[in-house]
Design a protein around this motif. Sequence first.
Motif, PDB file in Angstrom:
ATOM      1  N   GLU A   1       0.832  -1.204   0.000  1.00  0.00           N
ATOM      2  CA  GLU A   1       0.000   0.000   0.000  1.00  0.00           C
ATOM      3  C   GLU A   1       0.868   1.255   0.000  1.00  0.00           C
ATOM      4  O   GLU A   1       0.538   2.260  -0.629  1.00  0.00           O
ATOM      5  N   ASP A   2       2.002   1.176   0.701  1.00  0.00           N
ATOM      6  CA  ASP A   2       2.973   2.269   0.689  1.00  0.00           C
ATOM      7  C   ASP A   2       3.560   2.419  -0.713  1.00  0.00           C
ATOM      8  O   ASP A   2       3.767   3.535  -1.211  1.00  0.00           O
TER       9      ASP A   2
ATOM     10  N   CYS B   1       3.809   5.246  -6.080  1.00  0.00           N
ATOM     11  CA  CYS B   1       3.527   5.188  -7.521  1.00  0.00           C
ATOM     12  C   CYS B   1       2.527   6.252  -7.957  1.00  0.00           C
ATOM     13  O   CYS B   1       2.562   6.723  -9.103  1.00  0.00           O
ATOM     14  N   LEU B   2       1.645   6.646  -7.048  1.00  0.00           N
ATOM     15  CA  LEU B   2       0.629   7.633  -7.388  1.00  0.00           C
ATOM     16  C   LEU B   2       1.195   9.044  -7.478  1.00  0.00           C
ATOM     17  O   LEU B   2       0.611   9.909  -8.134  1.00  0.00           O
TER      18      LEU B   2
ATOM     19  N   GLY C   1       0.459  -8.619  -5.065  1.00  0.00           N
ATOM     20  CA  GLY C   1       1.095  -8.059  -6.252  1.00  0.00           C
ATOM     21  C   GLY C   1       0.122  -7.923  -7.400  1.00  0.00           C
ATOM     22  O   GLY C   1       0.173  -6.958  -8.164  1.00  0.00           O
ATOM     23  N   LEU C   2      -0.795  -8.887  -7.530  1.00  0.00           N
ATOM     24  CA  LEU C   2      -1.816  -8.804  -8.575  1.00  0.00           C
ATOM     25  C   LEU C   2      -2.735  -7.617  -8.314  1.00  0.00           C
ATOM     26  O   LEU C   2      -3.119  -6.891  -9.244  1.00  0.00           O
ATOM     27  N   GLY C   3      -3.095  -7.432  -7.045  1.00  0.00           N
ATOM     28  CA  GLY C   3      -3.952  -6.301  -6.704  1.00  0.00           C
ATOM     29  C   GLY C   3      -3.271  -4.978  -7.002  1.00  0.00           C
ATOM     30  O   GLY C   3      -3.897  -4.037  -7.517  1.00  0.00           O
ATOM     31  N   LEU C   4      -1.974  -4.903  -6.683  1.00  0.00           N
ATOM     32  CA  LEU C   4      -1.208  -3.685  -6.971  1.00  0.00           C
ATOM     33  C   LEU C   4      -1.146  -3.440  -8.475  1.00  0.00           C
ATOM     34  O   LEU C   4      -1.310  -2.309  -8.949  1.00  0.00           O
TER      35      LEU C   4
ATOM     36  N   ASP D   1       2.670 -12.648  -3.887  1.00  0.00           N
ATOM     37  CA  ASP D   1       1.945 -13.116  -2.709  1.00  0.00           C
ATOM     38  C   ASP D   1       2.288 -12.248  -1.503  1.00  0.00           C
ATOM     39  O   ASP D   1       3.285 -12.467  -0.823  1.00  0.00           O
ATOM     40  N   MET D   2       1.439 -11.242  -1.240  1.00  0.00           N
ATOM     41  CA  MET D   2       1.630 -10.339  -0.097  1.00  0.00           C
ATOM     42  C   MET D   2       0.302 -10.146   0.618  1.00  0.00           C
ATOM     43  O   MET D   2      -0.763 -10.200  -0.009  1.00  0.00           O
TER      44      MET D   2
END
Length: 207
Positions: free
Chosen positions: A51-52, A57-58, A78-81, A72-73
């Motif tokens: 999330e950090d 990135c934003l 990682g897929l969600g990111l 896998d976090m």
Amino acid sequence: MTTKTSEATDRHGRYTLGIVDNDPLVAEAPRSSFERFHAPLEVIWALTDPEDALVHCLHAKGRPDVLLTDIDMPRLSGLGLFHELQTRKLPITVIGISAFPNIAEEPGLVILPKESAVEEIVQLAGMLRRDDDLTRWFPTPTKPNPLSPSELHALTHYSEGLTTTAIAHTMHVSESSMKTFAKRAYEKLDAHSRTEAIAICVRNGWI
């Protein structure tokens, strides 16, 4: 995820790289490898919180050209990111890493094994960004190691935090011999301290 070159790329053809892995050792490990081989991907941050990483990135100032993310976090995978960045159409090339690279198949996302070499990551980034310079990149050969095996073993053990007495015992030599190995190593490396000598060896990939 293929994108055009972002504004973070400098005029020398280097790209910026962000790394995120919930294991702090894994997150930091690639940084030294990329720096050691003078890779054209400059690590600007290595984080353990996805999330950090998303927050970085934003914001344009912290936004990398390439993001290397564990798949896998907890909380945000990682897929969600990857999906978050895709939704926002940010100019970031995302490369996944996993102990199980076949864990998922996601259009636009390539997942590499965690033990992938620096050149594999750089060359994949080149293919995704359609940059031939990256695609053809290989590490520059390191300088020849001037140290004898005994001198190198001594510095390697020092880098592991062992004392002179402990190293002498491990190498089956006297403490005076150990001090001689260290002194010769400093002279050959033109180093003024043990720390400097170890740093030179690490930088050149000798230990």
